[in-house]
Design a protein around this motif. Structure first.
Motif, short mmCIF file in Angstrom:
data_model
loop_
_atom_site.label_atom_id
_atom_site.label_comp_id
_atom_site.label_asym_id
_atom_site.label_seq_id
_atom_site.Cartn_x
_atom_site.Cartn_y
_atom_site.Cartn_z
N GLY A 43 0.77 -1.23 0.00
CA GLY A 43 0.00 0.00 0.00
C GLY A 43 0.81 1.29 0.00
N LYS A 44 2.14 1.21 0.04
CA LYS A 44 2.97 2.42 0.07
C LYS A 44 3.87 2.46 -1.16
CE LYS A 44 3.01 2.53 5.13
NZ LYS A 44 3.85 2.47 6.36
N GLY A 45 3.88 3.62 -1.86
CA GLY A 45 4.69 3.75 -3.06
C GLY A 45 6.18 3.66 -2.75
N ARG A 46 6.86 2.79 -3.47
CA ARG A 46 8.29 2.59 -3.25
C ARG A 46 9.01 2.45 -4.60
NH1 ARG A 46 7.27 4.25 1.00
NH2 ARG A 46 7.67 3.35 3.07
N ALA A 47 10.27 2.92 -4.62
CA ALA A 47 11.12 2.74 -5.80
C ALA A 47 11.75 1.36 -5.75
CB ALA A 47 12.20 3.81 -5.83
N LEU A 48 11.80 0.70 -6.90
CA LEU A 48 12.39 -0.64 -7.00
C LEU A 48 13.67 -0.55 -7.82
CD1 LEU A 48 9.17 -2.64 -8.02
CD2 LEU A 48 10.01 -2.20 -5.70
N THR A 49 14.69 -1.29 -7.40
CA THR A 49 15.89 -1.44 -8.21
C THR A 49 15.75 -2.71 -9.02
OG1 THR A 49 17.29 -0.30 -6.61
CG2 THR A 49 18.39 -1.72 -8.19
N VAL A 50 15.81 -2.56 -10.35
CA VAL A 50 15.62 -3.69 -11.26
C VAL A 50 16.98 -4.10 -11.79
CG1 VAL A 50 14.46 -4.46 -13.36
CG2 VAL A 50 13.38 -2.74 -11.89
N THR A 51 17.41 -5.32 -11.45
CA THR A 51 18.78 -5.71 -11.78
C THR A 51 18.96 -7.22 -11.68
OG1 THR A 51 21.11 -5.25 -11.24
CG2 THR A 51 19.59 -5.47 -9.39
N ASP A 52 20.17 -7.66 -11.94
CA ASP A 52 20.58 -9.05 -11.71
C ASP A 52 21.14 -9.12 -10.30
OD1 ASP A 52 21.83 -11.49 -11.50
OD2 ASP A 52 22.97 -11.33 -13.35
#
Length: 853
Positions: free
Chosen positions: A577-586
């Motif tokens: 329910g809370k907006g969060r930044a995601l790191t997209v990686t290997d």
């Protein structure tokens, strides 16, 4: 009251020079404040007009209903909408036209090979909308793009990049695309929108390079038929739109864009300038108070004679306040005019330094007129109030005294009060820094520390001047000794004069220490977290830049010199329910090139339903390995992820990590923000860097940097900010120096007979000038040393409080060299402030000076 006014008028006419410094202090402070307010009004009105004009033909905007907003960002991220909704929308009664609007990041490369923009404002690319009323950009030269690779760019971008019709260049999307400029456009009648760059492509190219899948659009723009209002059109569209898609009026869209600019830039920019206006006015307060205090002290006999002749206390007090009111109103009116002139000057200057100030007349609101006038008047009257009351308390018998003795240095009440304030300030700051980390608590302690410095000023000035002036006896002989004794004569006056400079220097020192600490923190972060050999990035900040091609990591990893290459992409989702930044990686490659600290669980098995979380974030959310977390993406899909790893550090890796496979179904335009590269054993940094640069040249030529170079460039914006801070604080320091010069001028008037006697017993003009100049240097030295001490302490408080109140680890750094330069500038400025008073003193006629009453 009429008698008080007549007395004040006569006094002002007779002693105009006494109030010159006060007039200038009020004028500069009010001008800065008025200029800031007028500039803010003008910018808001200009952007409002620009967005309104650009959206004039768009009556409704169809978009995704939900947005995910991450901490620190005011504008949320929305999912795309199906482009084929256009067919459904065009069938709605009252719709004249509809067109898909595809937008993404796209950074053009200029004729010199350097990217255009990326310094804050967005660098946008999108499809060129053929309906001229629905297109925010109007074709000014050339033609619309018709074939793949053809683009229209805004005229402002073309001028900054040296591009012309027919030129071929590269567009980073972030994959490099070769494009040919076939048209130039304007935005809302202007060459561009405040450094925002725009590249218009064919719809097919926009779908290919700016979206994850064909058939998607950022929004759909709709134009109403004649006689159909915007709200009526939205009401008709709403029933035919699928779930999760909404329609808003064109006016609402324009207001949202204006609000976005206001919240992200204008409000912060205006607040930033208002803070420095406040500092300038605070410094002016000390200078004004000191001027009136000296004037009242010099007129002790005059006020006493008035009392002896029957003037009441109220009349004497009113006379001083009327003088202050006359100076305040006159200087504030002049400052208001000066502020409007400053805003007009900035309107002309901004385009010259690369920030197009939107064209249009200056906008001056009622608040921008009334507030500076009120603040200037209140500051001047408030500063003169205590001296006016002191003047009213003058006893008639004081007319018989030659001089008044300043005993403020020996005041026990002042010493006890100052020490009490200092102890309370120390307690609050220690509590806000070490016990319960709190910026508010530490800030309250900082304000009390400033008050303690001001109260203890006269008590400390005697000792400080003796210590700082002790070398003068040996270096300058009798002249130096006289300068030191003159500074010691009136501790209250010396302290009040130095306090203005102390505040200016303290704020300079505060920002210098904090900026050095930020740079040390960035260096510490990169050194501690980044375990790779080189970093590849596109230099940009704010919403600018296009990022790196996700394919670059794979191409670099194939080099024989490279052991590991990992790209870090960015995604957004709501986590429980809370907006969060995601790191997209290997994740595995990430662990080999970044120091993630202690890792509980395994990064190897994240797959499509696993997530890794930092220890601090896991503690906040109450998560541990094996727990479930619900992620809701911008496309509305909700999916349960399993926490498979908890790692210790997050500075560069972010708080949440998922795999590219898990992110792929939900992504829009794909890009990396950073590529970290680790070389194989035996490969030198220079050799490996050269190999990476050759590959990077095929992907838009992003910058390849060593670890140290990356840390330095990451902190590059701090030096730019510090330069701006120094430029703004120069006004406060200038006001403080005017205060020193004014105080010395008034003191010379007070000591006219004394100076005449010194000349009569053999003191030369050059010795007299040197004595006054060294007195100014001593006062400036006291203010500078006090300001450096206070500023360094407040800088430490700010750094430590920020460290305790945030997840990031702040490093404290004391920039000795820069602070030494600040000290030298303070002393040199003091000497400069003493030049004019010293010259006036040296020109005194000896006989007339001796005969002065």
């Amino acid at each position: 009251m009429n008698a008080a006014v007549r007395l004040s008028t006569s006094s002002l006419r007779a002693h105009k020079r006494r109030f010159a410094g006060t007039f200038l202090a009020v004028f500069l402070g009010v001008a800065f404040l008025a200029g800031t307010l007028v500039m803010g009004d003008t910018l808001r009105a200009s952007f409002d007009t620009m967005f309104g004009r650009a959206a004039g033909g768009t009556d409704a905007v169809v978009r995704s209903a939900d947005a995910i907003t991450t901490p620190g960002e005011s504008q949320g991220v929305r999912a795309p909408v199906p482009a084929d909704l256009v067919d459904t929308i065009e069938k709605v009664p009252g719709v004249a036209a509809a067109a898909p609007d595809i937008q993404g990041a796209g950074q053009l490369v200029g004729a010199d090979g350097e990217p255009i923009g990326g310094k804050g404002p967005p660098t946008l690319a999108g499809n060129w909308i053929t309906d001229p009323e629905l297109n925010a950009y109007q074709l000014a030269e050339g033609r619309a793009p018709a074939r793949s690779g053809e683009v229209v760019i805004d005229r402002g971008t073309a001028e900054r990049g040296g591009l012309h019709l027919g030129d071929t260049t590269t567009l980073r999307t972030p994959d490099p695309v070769q494009v040919t400029v076939v048209g130039l456009a304007t935005f809302g009648g202007e060459d561009g929108m405040a450094q925002v760059t725009f590249t218009g492509m064919t719809r097919a190219d926009a779908e290919k390079y700016l979206t994850a899948r064909p058939g998607e659009a950022s929004t759909i723009k709709v134009r109403a038929a004649s006689g159909v209002g915007q709200r009526q059109l939205v009401d008709r569209l709403t029933p035919v739109l699928p779930k999760g898609v909404e329609a808003i009026t064109g006016q609402e869209s324009a207001e949202e864009n204006t609000e976005m600019i206001s919240s992200q830039f204008l409000t912060v920019f205006t607040l930033f300038l208002l803070v420095f206006s406040g500092v300038a006015l605070l410094v002016a307060t000390f200078s004004i108070h000191n001027t009136f205090a000296i004037v009242v002290a010099q007129r002790t006999r005059e006020n006493a004679l008035l009392r002896a002749l029957g003037a009441s206390r109220r009349q004497v007090t009113a006379s001083t306040l009327v003088e202050a009111t006359a100076v305040a109103v006159t200087a504030s009116l002049a400052g208001l005019a000066g502020g409007i002139g400053i805003a007009a000057g900035l309107q002309a200057l901004f385009p010259a330094i690369g920030f197009p100030f939107p064209e249009g007349d200056l906008v001056v609101s009622t608040l921008s007129l009334v507030l500076p006038l009120a603040v200037g008047t209140v500051v001047c009257l408030g500063s003169a109030l205590l001296p006016a009351v002191r003047a009213g308390r003058t006893a008639p018998m004081a007319a018989l005294r030659e001089t008044a003795v300043d005993t403020s240095a020996a005041s026990r009440v002042r010493a006890v009060t100052g020490l009490g304030l200092g102890a309370l300030a120390l307690g609050l700051t220690i509590g806000g820094v070490l016990v319960t980390p709190s910026l508010w608590l530490a800030g309250a302690g900082a304000v009390l520390a400033l008050a303690a410095f001001v109260v203890l000023g006269p008590v400390a000035s005697t000792t400080a001047v003796r210590v700082l002036g002790s070398p003068l006896d040996r270096l300058r002989g009798v002249t130096g000794g006289l300068a030191r004794r003159n500074a010691l004569r009136s501790p209250r006056r010396t302290a009040a004069t130095a306090s203005a400079l102390m505040i200016g220097v303290a704020v300079v020192a505060l920002f210098t220490v904090f900026a050095a600490s930020l740079k040390a923190t960035m260096d510490q972060t990169v050194s501690r977290s980044f375990a790779g050999d080189v970093a590849v990035s596109t230099p940009s900040f704010g919403a600018g830049g296009s990022g790196l091609s996700p394919r670059l990591a794979g191409a670099v990893a194939k080099l024989p010199e490279v052991d590991t290459a990992v790209g870090l992409g960015r995604g957004v989702a709501e986590v429980d329910g809370k907006g969060r930044a995601l790191t997209v990686t290997d994740p595995l490659a990430l662990a080999r090139t970044f120091d993630l600290g202690d890792v509980r669980g395994s990064l190897a098995g994240l797959g499509t339903d696993g997530i890794a979380v930092t220890e601090s974030e896991a503690d906040k959310q109450g998560l541990k390995t094996g727990d479930k977390a619900r992620l809701t993406f911008t496309d509305g899909e909700m999916k349960t992820f399993t926490v498979r790893a908890v790692y210790g550090r997050s500075e560069l890796a972010g708080d949440y990590v998922i795999t590219r496979t898990a992110w792929a179904p939900h992504r829009t335009q794909d890009s990396d923000t950073l590529l970290a590269v680790a070389f194989k054993d035996g490969v030198s940094t220079d050799t490996g860097k050269a190999a990476v640069e050759k590959v990077a040249a095929h992907y838009g030529n992003p910058e390849v940097q060593t670890r140290d170079e990356y840390a330095q460039s990451s902190a590059g914006g701090i030096d730019m900010m510090l330069t701006l801070v120094y430029a703004l604080l120069a006004l406060a320091v200038l006001i403080a120096l005017l205060g020193i010069a004014n105080t010395l001028t008034l003191a010379i008037h007070e000591r006219t007979r004394e100076l005449g006697l010194l000349r009569a017993v053999g003191q030369t003009r050059s010795q007299l000038r040197a004595m006054v100049r060294w007195e100014a240097v001593l006062v400036a030295a006291f203010g500078t040393v006090g300001g450096l001490g206070l500023g360094a302490f407040l800088g430490w408080v700010l750094v430590k409080a920020s460290d305790g109140a945030s997840d990031s680890a702040f490093a404290f750094a004391m920039p000795s060299a820069r602070l030494a330069i600040v000290a030298l500038v303070g002393l040199a400025a003091g000497a400069l402030a003493g030049l004019r008073p010293a010259g006036r003193a040296a020109r005194l006629d000896v006989l007339r000076a001796i005969a002065t009453e």
